[in-house]
Enzyme design. Sequence first.
Site, PDB file in Angstrom:
ATOM      1  N   ILE A   1       1.288 -41.535  49.091  1.00  0.00           N
ATOM      2  CA  ILE A   1       1.410 -40.358  48.222  1.00  0.00           C
ATOM      3  C   ILE A   1       0.916 -40.693  46.817  1.00  0.00           C
ATOM      4  CG2 ILE A   1       3.075 -38.804  47.102  1.00  0.00           C
ATOM      5  CD1 ILE A   1       4.620 -38.943  49.860  1.00  0.00           C
TER       6      ILE A   1
ATOM      7  N   LYS B   1       1.667 -26.907  42.856  1.00  0.00           N
ATOM      8  CA  LYS B   1       2.791 -27.737  42.418  1.00  0.00           C
ATOM      9  C   LYS B   1       3.062 -28.901  43.372  1.00  0.00           C
ATOM     10  CE  LYS B   1       5.296 -24.934  39.219  1.00  0.00           C
ATOM     11  NZ  LYS B   1       4.617 -23.639  39.230  1.00  0.00           N
ATOM     12  N   SER B   2       2.406 -28.905  44.526  1.00  0.00           N
ATOM     13  CA  SER B   2       2.697 -29.923  45.540  1.00  0.00           C
ATOM     14  C   SER B   2       2.234 -31.316  45.110  1.00  0.00           C
ATOM     15  CB  SER B   2       1.992 -29.537  46.837  1.00  0.00           C
ATOM     16  OG  SER B   2       1.942 -30.631  47.704  1.00  0.00           O
ATOM     17  N   CYS B   3       2.954 -32.340  45.576  1.00  0.00           N
ATOM     18  CA  CYS B   3       2.537 -33.726  45.331  1.00  0.00           C
ATOM     19  C   CYS B   3       1.535 -34.193  46.380  1.00  0.00           C
ATOM     20  CB  CYS B   3       3.733 -34.672  45.363  1.00  0.00           C
ATOM     21  SG  CYS B   3       4.717 -34.571  43.896  1.00  0.00           S
ATOM     22  N   ILE B   4       1.324 -33.416  47.417  1.00  0.00           N
ATOM     23  CA  ILE B   4       0.358 -33.791  48.435  1.00  0.00           C
ATOM     24  C   ILE B   4      -0.641 -32.656  48.565  1.00  0.00           C
ATOM     25  CG2 ILE B   4       1.432 -35.548  49.877  1.00  0.00           C
ATOM     26  CD1 ILE B   4       2.853 -33.329  51.369  1.00  0.00           C
TER      27      ILE B   4
END
Lengths: 158, 96
Positions: free
Chosen positions: A26, B93-96
């Site tokens: 990530i 807004k997602s981290c992925i």
Amino acid sequence: MPKSNVKKMLFILSKATIENVYAAFIMANGARMEGIEAEIFFTFFGLEAIQKKKLEHLHVATVGNPAMHMPTMLGGLPGMEALATKMMKKEMEKLDMPPIGEFLEILSDSGCKLWACKLAVEMFHLEEKDLIDDLDGILTIGDFYSRATEDNTQMLFV
Amino acid sequence: MDNVNLNEEGYLTDFSQWSKEVAEKIAAENEISLTDKHWEVVDFLQKKHNNEEALSIRGIKKSGVINIKEFYDLFPGGPLKISTKIAGIPKPKSCI
């Protein structure tokens, strides 16, 4: 938001527990999404994450992990790791987090370089055919340091 | 750009102010000149946004419109951030 000064992130992944592998993935993907270069060096148990036969069978650590909030002896019972892993994978799927194999494809397609550690590959008696096709090569740690070619490169050990 | 309200990161705050000309100006500021493929992606992103579907790099992979390599080539330096800005929709807004 001000622009980051970080130009390149080099990750060393040394563990094969799901929580560590995803943390590295990530962060590496997040770097690419911000226009920051990223590379991952898989060493020791981290090599499991790039072995074709093993990468979809990684587990959460239930023993020696205080955040599991269960007695260590319970965590050691047969099936406990598999159960905890299944639960975690379900939660990750809800957040649209890709499985390991797909995540590696995304990283590679995003321009994140993936390297295996030469010493660890030899120690575990692995061959190139055991490792994912998207691998960029097998390097010594010295080779990996030499990937830090520009200012504002950061290296992180996971 | 006159008559267009942007937030501090340069994203449109009101989609009704979006037009192809606005998109071209934002693209030019990011050193991108828009091709047919860019417009296809912009259209895809806007549709996803209208359906209130979260945008992620995995979603791009499954989009059928573009693959991840092309996506990085078309919008260098942070593809999802830049493409959503051009499309006039909020930053994901997602981290992925």
